[in-house]
Design a protein around this motif. Structure first.
Motif, short mmCIF file in Angstrom:
data_model
loop_
_atom_site.label_atom_id
_atom_site.label_comp_id
_atom_site.label_asym_id
_atom_site.label_seq_id
_atom_site.Cartn_x
_atom_site.Cartn_y
_atom_site.Cartn_z
N MET A 175 -51.81 -71.28 -45.52
CA MET A 175 -50.51 -70.72 -45.85
C MET A 175 -50.43 -69.24 -45.48
O MET A 175 -49.34 -68.76 -45.20
CB MET A 175 -50.23 -70.92 -47.34
CG MET A 175 -49.98 -72.38 -47.75
SD MET A 175 -48.69 -73.23 -46.81
CE MET A 175 -47.24 -72.44 -47.37
N HIS A 176 -51.56 -68.54 -45.48
CA HIS A 176 -51.51 -67.11 -45.12
C HIS A 176 -51.09 -66.93 -43.66
O HIS A 176 -50.43 -65.94 -43.33
CB HIS A 176 -52.85 -66.43 -45.42
CG HIS A 176 -53.96 -66.83 -44.50
ND1 HIS A 176 -54.67 -67.99 -44.67
CD2 HIS A 176 -54.46 -66.22 -43.40
CE1 HIS A 176 -55.57 -68.09 -43.70
NE2 HIS A 176 -55.47 -67.04 -42.92
N VAL A 177 -51.42 -67.88 -42.80
CA VAL A 177 -51.02 -67.80 -41.39
C VAL A 177 -49.50 -67.94 -41.29
O VAL A 177 -48.82 -67.16 -40.62
CB VAL A 177 -51.72 -68.89 -40.55
CG1 VAL A 177 -51.17 -68.94 -39.14
CG2 VAL A 177 -53.22 -68.67 -40.52
N ILE A 178 -48.94 -68.92 -42.00
CA ILE A 178 -47.49 -69.15 -41.98
C ILE A 178 -46.77 -67.94 -42.55
O ILE A 178 -45.76 -67.48 -42.01
CB ILE A 178 -47.13 -70.43 -42.75
CG1 ILE A 178 -47.77 -71.64 -42.07
CG2 ILE A 178 -45.61 -70.61 -42.83
CD1 ILE A 178 -47.71 -72.91 -42.89
N SER A 179 -47.27 -67.41 -43.63
CA SER A 179 -46.67 -66.23 -44.26
C SER A 179 -46.64 -65.05 -43.29
O SER A 179 -45.62 -64.37 -43.16
CB SER A 179 -47.46 -65.85 -45.52
OG SER A 179 -46.95 -64.69 -46.09
N ASP A 180 -47.72 -64.84 -42.59
CA ASP A 180 -47.80 -63.77 -41.60
C ASP A 180 -46.80 -63.99 -40.47
O ASP A 180 -46.10 -63.08 -40.05
CB ASP A 180 -49.24 -63.68 -41.06
CG ASP A 180 -49.43 -62.52 -40.10
OD1 ASP A 180 -49.07 -61.38 -40.48
OD2 ASP A 180 -49.94 -62.74 -38.98
N TRP A 181 -46.72 -65.22 -39.97
CA TRP A 181 -45.78 -65.54 -38.90
C TRP A 181 -44.34 -65.33 -39.35
O TRP A 181 -43.51 -64.85 -38.59
CB TRP A 181 -45.97 -66.96 -38.42
CG TRP A 181 -47.22 -67.20 -37.62
CD1 TRP A 181 -48.07 -66.25 -37.10
CD2 TRP A 181 -47.77 -68.45 -37.25
NE1 TRP A 181 -49.10 -66.84 -36.43
CE2 TRP A 181 -48.95 -68.20 -36.51
CE3 TRP A 181 -47.40 -69.76 -37.47
CZ2 TRP A 181 -49.74 -69.23 -35.98
CZ3 TRP A 181 -48.19 -70.78 -36.96
CH2 TRP A 181 -49.34 -70.51 -36.22
N LEU A 182 -44.02 -65.73 -40.60
CA LEU A 182 -42.67 -65.52 -41.12
C LEU A 182 -42.35 -64.03 -41.19
O LEU A 182 -41.27 -63.60 -40.80
CB LEU A 182 -42.52 -66.17 -42.50
CG LEU A 182 -42.38 -67.68 -42.52
CD1 LEU A 182 -42.56 -68.21 -43.93
CD2 LEU A 182 -41.04 -68.10 -41.94
N TYR A 183 -43.29 -63.26 -41.67
CA TYR A 183 -43.11 -61.82 -41.78
C TYR A 183 -42.86 -61.19 -40.41
O TYR A 183 -42.04 -60.28 -40.27
CB TYR A 183 -44.33 -61.19 -42.45
CG TYR A 183 -44.22 -59.69 -42.59
CD1 TYR A 183 -43.41 -59.13 -43.56
CD2 TYR A 183 -44.92 -58.85 -41.73
CE1 TYR A 183 -43.29 -57.75 -43.68
CE2 TYR A 183 -44.81 -57.48 -41.83
CZ TYR A 183 -44.00 -56.93 -42.82
OH TYR A 183 -43.88 -55.57 -42.93
N LYS A 184 -43.54 -61.71 -39.40
CA LYS A 184 -43.41 -61.17 -38.04
C LYS A 184 -42.28 -61.82 -37.24
O LYS A 184 -42.17 -61.60 -36.04
CB LYS A 184 -44.73 -61.34 -37.29
CG LYS A 184 -45.85 -60.49 -37.86
CD LYS A 184 -47.14 -60.75 -37.12
CE LYS A 184 -48.27 -59.91 -37.68
NZ LYS A 184 -49.57 -60.28 -37.09
N CYS A 185 -41.46 -62.63 -37.90
CA CYS A 185 -40.32 -63.30 -37.25
C CYS A 185 -40.75 -64.19 -36.09
O CYS A 185 -40.11 -64.22 -35.03
CB CYS A 185 -39.28 -62.28 -36.79
SG CYS A 185 -38.51 -61.38 -38.13
N GLN A 186 -41.82 -64.94 -36.26
CA GLN A 186 -42.34 -65.80 -35.20
C GLN A 186 -42.15 -67.28 -35.49
O GLN A 186 -42.65 -68.12 -34.76
CB GLN A 186 -43.83 -65.49 -35.00
CG GLN A 186 -44.06 -64.07 -34.52
CD GLN A 186 -45.53 -63.68 -34.49
OE1 GLN A 186 -46.28 -63.95 -35.42
NE2 GLN A 186 -45.93 -63.05 -33.40
#
Length: 136
Positions: free
Chosen positions: A1-12
């Motif tokens: 989930m930390h990967v998805i959270s990071d991607w969401l934060y970076k608008c990816q």
């Protein structure tokens, strides 16, 4: 989930999909789709966008209440089920090693219901559910 959270934060991330499948038949029974529009200029131009956390949380609660209320019209899943999480991202992302690519996993003979959307200062999320139509 930390990967998805990071991607969401970076608008990816453009879309998150939860696919519910019958374990016995491997038939796709439901497909919950969350389309994500991201304002990438938020980080680029330092423009202040005001939307209170209280308003954002109320919009999210409203979507959650609507998801909960789907029990009134979605067919009862009376079989053991599994779920998959599909993440539609920018093409140039490095994907964790244990993850794999898959097709869109659509529900055959389905009906769709659009759910409410919500917005933050960066993201707009539109949601819908597709479910297996019951033959009457």
């Amino acid at each position: 989930m930390h990967v998805i959270s990071d991607w969401l934060y970076k608008c990816q991330v453009q879309k998150l999909v939860v696919v519910i499948t019958s374990i016995d038949s491997s038939e796709i029974l439901e497909r919950w789709q969350f389309d994500i529009e991201c304002d990438k200029t938020v980080k680029d131009d330092n423009v202040v966008r005001n939307k209170s956390p209280k308003v954002i949380q109320e919009e999210i609660r409203s979507v959650i209440r609507q998801i909960t209320a789907t029990v009134t019209f979605l067919p009862l899943l009376d079989t053991a089920c599994a779920f998959d999480l599909l993440i539609y991202t920018d093409k140039d992302l490095k994907v964790p090693e244990k993850w794999e690519e898959s097709g869109p996993q659509f529900v055959s003979n389905s009906e769709e219901v659009r759910l409410r959307s919500f917005t933050t200062t960066i993201h707009k999320v539109n949601s819908m559910v597709a479910y297996k139509k019951i033959d009457s």
